[in-house]
Design an enzyme around this catalytic site. Structure first.
Site, PDB file in Angstrom:
ATOM      1  N   LYS A 111       0.907  -1.315  -0.048  1.00  0.00           N
ATOM      2  CA  LYS A 111       0.023  -0.214  -0.177  1.00  0.00           C
ATOM      3  C   LYS A 111       1.001   1.059   0.001  1.00  0.00           C
ATOM      4  O   LYS A 111       1.743   1.597   0.768  1.00  0.00           O
ATOM      5  CB  LYS A 111      -0.876   0.028   1.035  1.00  0.00           C
ATOM      6  CG  LYS A 111      -1.730   1.301   1.255  1.00  0.00           C
ATOM      7  CD  LYS A 111      -2.619   1.306   2.681  1.00  0.00           C
ATOM      8  CE  LYS A 111      -3.498   2.722   2.634  1.00  0.00           C
ATOM      9  NZ  LYS A 111      -4.406   2.424   3.653  1.00  0.00           N
TER      10      LYS A 111
ATOM     11  N   LYS B  51      -2.250  -1.567  -4.111  1.00  0.00           N
ATOM     12  CA  LYS B  51      -3.204  -0.372  -3.941  1.00  0.00           C
ATOM     13  C   LYS B  51      -2.239   1.203  -3.695  1.00  0.00           C
ATOM     14  O   LYS B  51      -1.236   0.943  -3.270  1.00  0.00           O
ATOM     15  CB  LYS B  51      -3.876  -0.285  -2.534  1.00  0.00           C
ATOM     16  CG  LYS B  51      -4.678   0.803  -2.144  1.00  0.00           C
ATOM     17  CD  LYS B  51      -5.149   0.797  -1.008  1.00  0.00           C
ATOM     18  CE  LYS B  51      -5.992   2.130  -0.799  1.00  0.00           C
ATOM     19  NZ  LYS B  51      -6.478   2.263   0.606  1.00  0.00           N
TER      20      LYS B  51
END
Ligand code: PBG
Length: 324
Positions: free
Chosen positions: A196, A249
């Protein structure tokens, strides 16, 4: 002149039926996960300014949305709760009567045939807006772990199929796995936000979830966008700690990371097409500058082509309708 001197690629592009028959990448509603923001109240549908078409909904409305998603054949929903009150440690996150815990119970009661996943983080619940506990102005990793574990346990108790830790604390997956197992939730899966990145594309989400840090930023715990190998190391670590599904992400600006992860790991791979990706296409479509359906489907195809098994997308409902 003989055809043999060059390839006739256009033969298989001639009709929609031929193109569909030979498509190398296919999209299915079942691989899409729809993120939903749930808040308190009754019959509330509050539009999110920076995400046209998305709303914060109360639990009763949420159950209706989830049933609609299920009818469209969507794979799952990913829930984010908006608490009424915040404090320095984010204690609303593990409140057994918290809005997201109530939402999970209500969905379970309605019994739709899709996966219920819930985000596990403190940023929506802390008054300072960081993803963990602050100690001398910095997020304390190890003090945050038990709080994330407790949050995950409360969501498992409410009936979540999947908990999805997104705080980017080191050791969060093993902390959660241990706590779930100890509490008798050995069958609840973990989808780890593993790679992330600290991304400006989360802007509209923070508006939606009211989770912008009051001071500083998240660069001390989320990844710097320069990395690929470090993303793979994060994924390897989360798998070793017991993650069942791993995530990259954002998606569109990190397709190379998705591809690298697909080649290296066999675990189910999710990609989160984040709020800013949605907002860009929605805003351009509103102005008539881009064809909404075509750009959304092209983007989803790119994410799956890069190697994602699962795509978390705010366009899940409309995409499912188009894919029918
Ligand atoms: C919570 C969380 C965020 C997102 C998902 N979980 C925000 C952040 O890390 O700042 C972003 C999702 C999106 O932008 O759609 N930590």
């Amino acid at each position: 002149m003989s055809d043999r001197t060059f390839e006739r690629f256009r033969r298989l592009r001639r009709t929609p039926a031929l193109r569909a028959l030979v498509a190398e990448t296919r999209l299915f509603p079942r691989q899409l996960v729809y993120p939903i923001f749930v808040r308190d109240g009754q019959a509330v549908r509050e539009p999110i300014r920076s995400m046209p078409g998305q709303e914060r909904v109360s639990v009763d409305e949420l159950v209706r949305d989830v049933e609609r998603a299920s009818e469209l054949g969507i794979g799952g929903v990913l829930l984010f709760g908006l608490p009424i009150e915040k404090d320095s440690v984010g204690s609303g996150a593990w409140d057994e009567h918290g809005v997201v815990q109530r939402a999970v119970r209500a969905i379970r009661e309605a019994g739709p045939d899709l996966v219920v996943a819930v985000d596990v983080c403190l940023c929506g619940y802390t008054d300072h807006g960081h993803c963990g506990v602050l100690r001398d102005g910095d997020v304390d990793n190890d003090e945050t772990l038990p709080l994330l574990a407790q949050t995950a346990a409360s969501l498992a108790a409410a009936g979540a199929d999947i908990v999805a830790p997104s705080a980017m604390m080191d050791g969060q997956v093993i902390a959660i796995r241990s706590k779930l197992d100890e509490a008798g939730h050995g069958d609840v899966a973990i989808m780890a936000y593993a790679a992330k990145y600290a991304s400006a594309f989360y802007g509209p989400f923070r508006d939606a979830a009211d989770s912008t840090p009051r001071t500083g930023d998240r660069r001390g715990y989320q990844m710097d966008s320069s990395h690929v190998r470090q993303g793979l190391a994060e994924i390897a670590a989360d798998l070793a700690e017991g993650a069942d599904v791993v995530m990259v992400k954002p998606a569109l600006a990190y397709l190379d990371v998705i591809r690298a992860a697909r080649e290296r790991f066999d675990a189910p791979l999710a990609a989160y097409s984040v709020s800013g990706e949605y907002a860009m296409l929605a805003a351009a479509a509103e102005r008539g500058w881009l064809d909404h359906k075509a750009t959304v489907l092209e983007s989803l195809t790119a994410i799956v082509r890069a190697g994602a098994d699962i795509v978390i997308t705010y366009s899940a409902l409309e995409a499912a309708r188009w894919l029918r």
